[in-house]
Design a protein around this motif. Structure first.
Motif, PDB file in Angstrom:
ATOM      1  N   MET A  54      14.730 -55.376  34.290  1.00  0.00           N
ATOM      2  CA  MET A  54      15.461 -56.626  34.053  1.00  0.00           C
ATOM      3  C   MET A  54      15.909 -57.240  35.373  1.00  0.00           C
ATOM      4  N   VAL A  55      15.712 -58.528  35.531  1.00  0.00           N
ATOM      5  CA  VAL A  55      16.118 -59.158  36.784  1.00  0.00           C
ATOM      6  C   VAL A  55      17.464 -59.883  36.596  1.00  0.00           C
ATOM      7  N   LYS A  56      18.376 -59.616  37.546  1.00  0.00           N
ATOM      8  CA  LYS A  56      19.702 -60.264  37.488  1.00  0.00           C
ATOM      9  C   LYS A  56      19.585 -61.623  38.193  1.00  0.00           C
ATOM     10  N   ILE A  57      19.997 -62.655  37.467  1.00  0.00           N
ATOM     11  CA  ILE A  57      19.825 -64.013  38.001  1.00  0.00           C
ATOM     12  C   ILE A  57      21.130 -64.798  37.955  1.00  0.00           C
ATOM     13  N   ILE A  58      21.346 -65.585  39.008  1.00  0.00           N
ATOM     14  CA  ILE A  58      22.315 -66.687  38.926  1.00  0.00           C
ATOM     15  C   ILE A  58      21.479 -67.954  39.007  1.00  0.00           C
ATOM     16  N   LEU A  59      21.744 -68.864  38.090  1.00  0.00           N
ATOM     17  CA  LEU A  59      21.026 -70.133  38.058  1.00  0.00           C
ATOM     18  C   LEU A  59      21.955 -71.199  38.617  1.00  0.00           C
ATOM     19  N   ASP A  60      21.510 -71.848  39.685  1.00  0.00           N
ATOM     20  CA  ASP A  60      22.297 -72.928  40.290  1.00  0.00           C
ATOM     21  C   ASP A  60      21.574 -74.230  39.952  1.00  0.00           C
ATOM     22  N   CYS A  61      22.153 -75.040  39.066  1.00  0.00           N
ATOM     23  CA  CYS A  61      21.372 -76.188  38.601  1.00  0.00           C
ATOM     24  C   CYS A  61      22.167 -77.486  38.533  1.00  0.00           C
ATOM     25  N   ASP A  62      21.413 -78.579  38.356  1.00  0.00           N
ATOM     26  CA  ASP A  62      22.023 -79.920  38.315  1.00  0.00           C
ATOM     27  C   ASP A  62      21.690 -80.562  36.961  1.00  0.00           C
ATOM     28  N   THR A  63      22.031 -79.906  35.917  1.00  0.00           N
ATOM     29  CA  THR A  63      21.582 -80.147  34.537  1.00  0.00           C
ATOM     30  C   THR A  63      21.701 -81.595  34.051  1.00  0.00           C
ATOM     31  N   GLY A  64      20.705 -82.346  33.993  1.00  0.00           N
ATOM     32  CA  GLY A  64      19.254 -82.415  34.091  1.00  0.00           C
ATOM     33  C   GLY A  64      18.472 -81.861  32.896  1.00  0.00           C
ATOM     34  N   ILE A  65      17.467 -82.703  32.442  1.00  0.00           N
ATOM     35  CA  ILE A  65      16.688 -82.312  31.263  1.00  0.00           C
ATOM     36  C   ILE A  65      15.864 -81.041  31.488  1.00  0.00           C
ATOM     37  N   ASP A  66      15.100 -80.996  32.580  1.00  0.00           N
ATOM     38  CA  ASP A  66      14.289 -79.778  32.738  1.00  0.00           C
ATOM     39  C   ASP A  66      15.151 -78.599  33.182  1.00  0.00           C
ATOM     40  N   ASP A  67      16.337 -78.875  33.771  1.00  0.00           N
ATOM     41  CA  ASP A  67      17.289 -77.782  34.037  1.00  0.00           C
ATOM     42  C   ASP A  67      17.747 -77.199  32.692  1.00  0.00           C
ATOM     43  N   ALA A  68      18.008 -78.092  31.723  1.00  0.00           N
ATOM     44  CA  ALA A  68      18.453 -77.621  30.397  1.00  0.00           C
ATOM     45  C   ALA A  68      17.371 -76.750  29.768  1.00  0.00           C
ATOM     46  N   LEU A  69      16.113 -77.145  29.959  1.00  0.00           N
ATOM     47  CA  LEU A  69      15.009 -76.324  29.426  1.00  0.00           C
ATOM     48  C   LEU A  69      14.946 -74.987  30.162  1.00  0.00           C
TER      49      LEU A  69
ATOM     50  N   ILE B 191      17.496 -73.418  31.409  1.00  0.00           N
ATOM     51  CA  ILE B 191      18.607 -72.598  30.901  1.00  0.00           C
ATOM     52  C   ILE B 191      18.209 -71.937  29.579  1.00  0.00           C
ATOM     53  N   GLY B 192      17.632 -72.736  28.678  1.00  0.00           N
ATOM     54  CA  GLY B 192      17.186 -72.197  27.387  1.00  0.00           C
ATOM     55  C   GLY B 192      16.180 -71.075  27.585  1.00  0.00           C
ATOM     56  N   TYR B 193      15.261 -71.290  28.494  1.00  0.00           N
ATOM     57  CA  TYR B 193      14.208 -70.299  28.770  1.00  0.00           C
ATOM     58  C   TYR B 193      14.834 -69.010  29.326  1.00  0.00           C
ATOM     59  N   ALA B 194      15.772 -69.153  30.259  1.00  0.00           N
ATOM     60  CA  ALA B 194      16.398 -67.970  30.868  1.00  0.00           C
ATOM     61  C   ALA B 194      17.231 -67.196  29.844  1.00  0.00           C
ATOM     62  N   ILE B 195      18.039 -67.935  29.079  1.00  0.00           N
ATOM     63  CA  ILE B 195      18.911 -67.289  28.089  1.00  0.00           C
ATOM     64  C   ILE B 195      18.103 -66.449  27.093  1.00  0.00           C
ATOM     65  N   ASN B 196      16.960 -66.963  26.700  1.00  0.00           N
ATOM     66  CA  ASN B 196      16.169 -66.277  25.662  1.00  0.00           C
ATOM     67  C   ASN B 196      15.106 -65.343  26.225  1.00  0.00           C
ATOM     68  N   SER B 197      15.153 -65.079  27.534  1.00  0.00           N
ATOM     69  CA  SER B 197      14.167 -64.175  28.142  1.00  0.00           C
ATOM     70  C   SER B 197      14.732 -62.760  28.169  1.00  0.00           C
ATOM     71  N   PRO B 198      14.127 -61.829  27.444  1.00  0.00           N
ATOM     72  CA  PRO B 198      14.651 -60.455  27.445  1.00  0.00           C
ATOM     73  C   PRO B 198      14.571 -59.797  28.823  1.00  0.00           C
ATOM     74  N   GLU B 199      13.717 -60.317  29.697  1.00  0.00           N
ATOM     75  CA  GLU B 199      13.559 -59.709  31.038  1.00  0.00           C
ATOM     76  C   GLU B 199      14.620 -60.186  32.010  1.00  0.00           C
ATOM     77  N   ILE B 200      15.464 -61.147  31.572  1.00  0.00           N
ATOM     78  CA  ILE B 200      16.456 -61.725  32.484  1.00  0.00           C
ATOM     79  C   ILE B 200      17.869 -61.382  32.045  1.00  0.00           C
ATOM     80  N   GLU B 201      18.684 -60.949  33.020  1.00  0.00           N
ATOM     81  CA  GLU B 201      20.124 -60.845  32.776  1.00  0.00           C
ATOM     82  C   GLU B 201      20.767 -62.012  33.527  1.00  0.00           C
ATOM     83  N   LEU B 202      21.161 -63.026  32.777  1.00  0.00           N
ATOM     84  CA  LEU B 202      21.733 -64.212  33.408  1.00  0.00           C
ATOM     85  C   LEU B 202      23.229 -63.959  33.642  1.00  0.00           C
ATOM     86  N   LEU B 203      23.586 -63.762  34.928  1.00  0.00           N
ATOM     87  CA  LEU B 203      24.978 -63.401  35.247  1.00  0.00           C
ATOM     88  C   LEU B 203      25.902 -64.602  35.102  1.00  0.00           C
TER      89      LEU B 203
END
Ligand code: RIB
Ligand code: CA
Length: 309
Positions: free
Chosen positions: A1-16, A18-30
């Motif tokens: 599992m990869v630990k990630i911090i997402l730094d974003c300017d949400t934004g439509i594709d940023d929102a996508l 976020i959705g992708y990261a949240i629902n990825s079992p391989e990602i631990e979104l800190l």
């Protein structure tokens, strides 16, 4: 599992993203740090919180930089809407900021890098302002962090906001310049690859036909982005999944082929924001960036659709 911090300017594709990261079992979104960019920072903070709440996620959000290091930022709302989410949410209200943490995003980034060191991947999908400020404040983090994946730049392909420049680096070229000179372990996910991962009208139609509150909301704001692409980049036949691809590269490094290059950011007016090889490369004198030049589009798109909503 990869630990990630997402730094974003949400934004439509940023929102996508976020959705992708949240629902990825391989990602631990800190956590997620919000920066100004596609909208002012109060908006990007609010948009991020809204997306997370729709997805029933309790990941924390930290409010970050309000403007570029040196330049001024104006907003035209053309690609993401004036609110950053296709004008779906409108203006920010006082209550949207009520639970805004007192810790600044820059301090949160510094703290988490000290805590998780090489285990941590920082994915930046907006201007590099928060990261530049973090390194200025605590230069030690450069040697500590595992990896920085930044969506931005265009090495082998034209820019999207000028002949040469991509939006995120054009908005704050001085932050980008500072970050690329800092010796951080950077992977650059630029337009070279993100223009090869396209979402179509048909794909968005499938979300709409799922007929849930979340899929309808995602379809509505993404339609705004699709329409903007139809008008501004008709040759692409879809809208680019810039920011989700950066998450994809953090999750599966072998999604892309990279080349090591010493990237510098042009801060001169005629090519401002451009990513180009630094021929003089004085410090450091080795390549400072892995630049993505090819992507396994099919593998990425399949994984994106599997996770997004
Ligand atoms: O150039 C593409 C980038 O600009 C993406 O991060 C998109 O969200 C916009 O911010
Ligand atoms: Ca973005």
């Amino acid at each position: 599992m990869v630990k990630i911090i997402l730094d974003c300017d949400t934004g439509i594709d940023d929102a996508l993203a976020i959705g992708y990261a949240i629902n990825s079992p391989e990602i631990e979104l800190l956590g997620i740090t919000a920066c100004y960019g596609m909208a002012p920072v109060d908006y990007t903070f609010r948009n991020t919180k809204t997306i997370l709440s729709m997805l029933n996620s309790n990941v924390g959000v930290w409010r970050g930089s309000e403007k570029p290091l040196i330049l001024e930022k104006e907003y035209d709302g053309k690609i993401h809407g004036m609110d950053g989410l296709g004008n779906m949410l409108g203006s920010v209200k006082e209550y949207d900021l009520e639970d805004c943490p007192s810790t600044h995003a820059v301090d949160y980034i510094i703290e988490q890098i000290h805590k998780f060191k090489k285990e941590l991947t920082l994915v930046v999908t907006g201007p590099l302002t928060n990261l530049a400020k973090a390194v200025k404040k605590d230069p030690e983090i450069v040697q500590l962090v595992g990896r920085v994946v930044t969506m931005g730049g265009a090495l082998t392909t034209p820019g999207n906001v000028s002949k040469y420049a991509e939006a995120n680096y054009r908005i704050d070229p001085h932050a980008a310049d500072f970050v690329f000179k800092s010796d951080l372990p950077i992977t650059m996910v630029g337009l070279d690859v993100t223009r090869k991962t396209l979402l179509t009208e048909e794909d968005v139609g499938k979300w709409r036909s799922k007929d849930t509150e979340v899929s309808g909301f995602f379809a509505d704001f993404t339609q705004f982005y699709l329409d903007a692409y139809k008008e501004l980049h008709p040759y692409l036949k879809g809208c680019a999944l810039h920011d989700p691809l950066a998450v994809g590269v953090a999750k599966f490094p072998d999604l892309v082929k990279t080349i090591p290059i010493h990237i510098q950011i042009d801060t001169e007016e005629d090519g401002i924001g451009r990513t180009i090889e630094d021929l003089y490369r004085k410090t450091p004198d080795t390549p400072n960036t892995e630049v993505c030049i090819q992507v396994d589009t099919e593998k990425f798109m399949n994984d994106f659709f599997k996770c997004i909503i």
